[in-house]
Structure formats: structure tokens, C-alpha cells
Design an enzyme around this catalytic site. Structure first.
Site, PDB file in Angstrom:
ATOM      1  CG  ASP A 127      -1.759   1.196   1.397  1.00  0.00           C
ATOM      2  OD1 ASP A 127      -1.983   1.880   0.385  1.00  0.00           O
ATOM      3  OD2 ASP A 127      -2.209   1.459   2.527  1.00  0.00           O
ATOM      4  CB  SER A 130      -0.588   3.112   4.959  1.00  0.00           C
ATOM      5  OG  SER A 130      -0.363   1.807   4.449  1.00  0.00           O
ATOM      6  CG  ASN A 132       2.720   2.034  10.632  1.00  0.00           C
ATOM      7  OD1 ASN A 132       2.198   3.104  10.349  1.00  0.00           O
ATOM      8  ND2 ASN A 132       3.565   1.889  11.631  1.00  0.00           N
ATOM      9  CD1 TRP A 134      -1.760  -2.621   9.453  1.00  0.00           C
ATOM     10  CD2 TRP A 134      -2.665  -4.638   9.784  1.00  0.00           C
ATOM     11  NE1 TRP A 134      -2.965  -2.658   8.788  1.00  0.00           N
ATOM     12  CE2 TRP A 134      -3.541  -3.884   8.966  1.00  0.00           C
ATOM     13  CE3 TRP A 134      -3.028  -5.949  10.130  1.00  0.00           C
ATOM     14  CZ2 TRP A 134      -4.755  -4.380   8.495  1.00  0.00           C
ATOM     15  CZ3 TRP A 134      -4.245  -6.455   9.651  1.00  0.00           C
ATOM     16  CH2 TRP A 134      -5.085  -5.677   8.850  1.00  0.00           C
ATOM     17  CE1 TYR A 168      -7.128   1.365   7.402  1.00  0.00           C
ATOM     18  CE2 TYR A 168      -7.461  -0.076   9.288  1.00  0.00           C
ATOM     19  CZ  TYR A 168      -6.677   0.356   8.227  1.00  0.00           C
ATOM     20  OH  TYR A 168      -5.456  -0.214   8.002  1.00  0.00           O
ATOM     21  CG  ASP A 307      -3.561   4.778  -2.091  1.00  0.00           C
ATOM     22  OD1 ASP A 307      -2.811   3.834  -1.791  1.00  0.00           O
ATOM     23  OD2 ASP A 307      -4.569   5.081  -1.431  1.00  0.00           O
ATOM     24  CB  THR A 310      -7.192   3.914  -3.210  1.00  0.00           C
ATOM     25  OG1 THR A 310      -6.915   4.391  -1.898  1.00  0.00           O
ATOM     26  CG2 THR A 310      -8.562   4.416  -3.625  1.00  0.00           C
TER      27      THR A 310
END
Length: 425
Positions: A127, A130, A132, A134, A168, A307, A310
Site C-alpha cells: 500500500d 500508508s 506501517n 501489520w 479507518y 495509491d 485504493t
């Protein structure tokens, strides 16, 4: 178009787009709405004439990417140094690594990484919106069929324990930070700080029905939750990359992420380089927008974020309404729909750095059913000014290289060909 799939698709889109705006407003991210000062702005240029090394990297090895239905984009994180490649890096014979990407119904593109020693497989969304990494933990996620990270099974795990939380549009996702070895293709990061997530309720059906386990952010560290280094920053600092870049090829059959280089077989013509205006997201100036060759007529200064997380094209309500109405679409249950025949010969063009990048009408449609099409457009009004998200609808048409070292993106027409192998590491 009342099907569960279409409704879920746009529910996810709302969450993804909503996160980029709502994350600032709810104040649950550590960095809030702050954006760094503009880096540079101005016209783009033909990359081949100004940076020959950018597209002269060694034959890449790739990380396969797989694709998931277009509704995932909604889960883009916080709408969320300078690193130069070194001679020593080249002397080691470093080469780009390719990650195969799988596609799930044009809504989610995902690939595999491993975490720990021995490596535990995780399927992640790569992505660019963003910063991070996870992955899920806990018995409930294991029972739901996710690849769950188990820190007690890794000899290289180090406890951190700091709270991790992302907000979110539909709710929070939370857990705690840990450290372990993360491997992407041929590259490994020792003691990398990532998040173990034990609460994914904020993603709802987007996650429970999705084909991915977690998210690996590829934007800048300035928007990283907790202020931890972003994966790409850590890779650049490790001096493993032949070049401080990564490139996306997205297609209906899947795609490819090349880390540390490009794959010239997936684009045609000279790439066009566009300087970043902010080291937050991969954000650039957006000039005029034309529908069927006619300008929208607005003189406002826009920006755009490229992005990969998205699915749709998202923009200010005024712009989206003008585009949709010019194409002959009408609103139904929050979606822009029209007869597919109206898209024949239609186009929408975005001016990036002085050059137009056009998407034809059929490429704008994300769903086609019995002669009726749903457009991949969504309203998004940002409190920081007119802003667009150029998501997978854009990236399926164009091959995009994200240049960390030179603070720019380059865009070229994607060269569609045979399906990409799912395992090419």
C-alpha cells in the site's frame, strides 16, 4: 446493481477514502493531519533524458502480486532519509527483487512476505498510501483462515509491546508493536518494527472476506503510526537495493512489484517523471482534468496521491460530479452508473507535471452487468484542499515507479502481455 458484491465494493471504497480524511479528524493517529512542507513542485520531465540510471537496473527478480476485488481501496491507512544508492551497494552485485501480485476482482492486489525465523508466510496489500506493516495474531484470526503470525514460533522475535492503533472510516484496527526479521522477495530486514494486530473489527467485511492477511505500507515514515521507520526507508538504509525505487505493474490477471528496480517488459515509451510535493504520501501536483477533451474549467490548485491501496479514483465532489455528468452517468445507491455504450469513445485525462495521462471510458468502469456499468469514481472532500487519489483504476493503465532517492514518481503506459507468474522470486 444491488448485488452484495457491488455494495461491499463501495462500502470498502467509502472506508478507504474516509480513512484518509477521517484519520486526521478523529485524532487517533499519532501524526494527526500534519503534512511535511512541500519538497518540490513544478513540471515533470522525460525520465530517460534526465536520469538514465533509473531504468537501467540489473535484470530484476520480482515479488508476485495477486489481486483482490476493487473494494479494498477503502482500507488505505492514514491517507494515509533521503536515501541514495551507493557504490558499495552496486559492488555487491545487488539486483532488484520481483514480487508476484495476485488480483482479486480488480479490488485487491496482494503478495507474499515472510516474518520470523523460520519465515511465516503473510499475504499483504502493498500500500503506497500508508507506512506501517501489520499482520494478524490470535486464535480468532486463525479460525477465520488468515495466516496468523506466532511470535513464540520465531527465534528472531523481540518483544516491544507499544500500542498500535489505526482509525479507518468504519472503526479502529489495533494491536501492539513487535520486532522480527521481515523478508520481501530476496531482501530481509532484521529487527524490523511492525504491528501484531489482534483487533481488525474496524475493517469489517472488507477484511473478513478479503484475500489478504495484513498491510505493508510503502509511503514515507512521516505518516508512520508510532513514528517507526517505514519498510521502504528501512530497505534503503540497509543498502541492499541496487536503486532506491520500487515499481508497480497491475493487471487483471495479477501483476508485479519490483523492489529496487523496474521491469521494462511491462511498460512502453519513455517514463515521465513528476516531482513530489510532500514526503508523506506519494503526492504530486495535479493540473487540469479533461473529460472527452474538454477541461473541467476550474482554476483551483489540486494535488494527487498515487495509491496502490485504493481501488477507485477519488476526488472532490465538484470534480467527480462534473466528470460523471459529462459521461452521462447518474447516481444509484451512492454509485455512478450508466449504459456501457456511453463509455465508447469517452475519456478522462489527468495532467501530471505538464503531461496528460488519459483513461478511456471502458477503463473507468469497475463493474459491467447486462449492459450497465459502474464507474470507479468516488467523492472525497479533503479539509486540506482539493485532493485526488489515483488508485488502481489509474495504475492498471500506467506503470508507476516510486523513486525514494529522487523524491518523485515516474509514469509510463503499461505494456499488457501474458499473465505474470504467481511465484517469481
Amino acid at each position: 446493481f444491488g448485488s452484495r458484491f457491488v455494495q461491499l465494493l463501495f462500502a470498502v471504497a467509502t472506508m478507504r477514502v474516509g480513512e484518509s480524511l477521517a484519520a486526521c479528524l478523529v485524532g487517533l493517529t499519532l501524526h494527526g493531519c500534519s503534512h511535511s512542507d512541500p519538497v518540490v513542485s513544478g513540471d515533470g520531465y522525460t525520465c530517460a533524458k534526465n536520469a538514465t540510471s533509473l531504468f537501467a537496473s540489473a535484470p530484476p527478480r520480482s515479488v508476485p502480486l495477486f489481486k483482490k476485488p476493487r473494494g479494498f481501496e477503502q482500507i488505505r491507512q492514514t491517507l494515509n532519509s533521503r536515501a541514495m544508492r551507493t557504490q558499495s551497494m552496486l559492488a555487491t552485485g545487488a539486483e532488484p527483487t520481483k514480487i508476484a501480485i495476485k488480483d482479486y476482482q480488480d479490488a485487491q492486489y496482494f503478495g507474499e512476505i515472510t516474518i520470523g525465523t523460520p519465515g511465516q508466510k503473510e499475504v499483504v496489500i502493498f500500500d503506497t498510501g500508508s507506512s506501517n506493516l501489520w499482520v494478524p495474531v490470535g486464535q480468532s484470526q486463525l479460525d477465520s483462515g488468515k495466516n496468523v503470525y506466532q511470535d513464540d514460533q520465531s527465534s528472531s522475535y523481540t518483544k516491544n509491546g507499544t500500542l498500535f492503533q489505526i482509525e479507518y472510516g468504519s472503526g479502529p484496527v489495533s494491536g501492539y508493536f513487535s520486532e522480527d526479521t521481515v523478508t520481501m522477495g530476496d531482501y530481509s530486514l532484521d529487527n524490523f518494527v511492525f504491528a501484531e494486530v489482534d483487533n481488525t473489527g474496524g475493517l469489517g467485511q472488507v477484511y473478513s472476506q478479503g484475500k489478504f492477511d495484513g498491510i505493508l505500507g510503502m509511503a514515507w515514515s512521516s505518516i508512520s503510526i508510532g513514528g517507526v521507520p517505514a519498510p521502504m526507508e528501512a530497505l534503503v538504509a540497509s543498502q541492499q537495493l541496487p536503486e532506491s525505487i520500487f515499481s508497480f505493474y497491475l493487471a487483471e490477471e495479477g501483476g508485479e512489484l519490483v523492489v529496487g528496480g523496474t521491469n521494462p517488459s511491462h511498460f512502453t515509451g519513455d517514463p515521465w517523471c513528476v516531482p513530489l510535493t510532500s514526503e508523506t504520501y506519494w503526492q504530486v501536483d495535479l493540473g487540469d482534468i479533461k473529460v472527452n477533451g474538454r477541461s473541467l474549467g476550474s482554476k483551483i490548485q489540486r494535488s494527487a496521491i498515487v495509491d496502490s491501496g485504493t481501488s477507485l479514483l477519488a476526488g472532490p465532489t465538484e470534480d467527480i460530479n462534473k466528470i460523471a455528468l459529462a459521461l452521462g452517468a447518474s447516481v444509484d445507491a451512492g454509485m455512478w452508473i450508466l449504459s456501457c455504450s456511453k463509455l465508447d469513445g469517452a475519456s478522462v485525462a489527468f495532467n501530471l507535471g505538464g503531461k496528460e495521462f488519459s483513461i478511456n471510458g471502458r477503463e473507468l468502469a469497475i463493474v459491467e452487468q447486462q449492459g450497465t456499468c459502474v464507474l470507479g469514481l468516488r467523492q472525497m472532500d479533503s479539509p486540506t484542499g482539493p485532493q485526488w487519489i489515483l488508485g488502481d483504476v489509474f495504475m492498471r493503465k500506467f506503470y508507476v515507479t516510486f523513486d525514494w532517492g529522487e523524491r518523485r514518481v515516474s509514469v509510463a503506459l503499461a505494456q499488457k502481455g501474458e499473465a505474470v507468474a504467481t511465484v517469481v522470486v
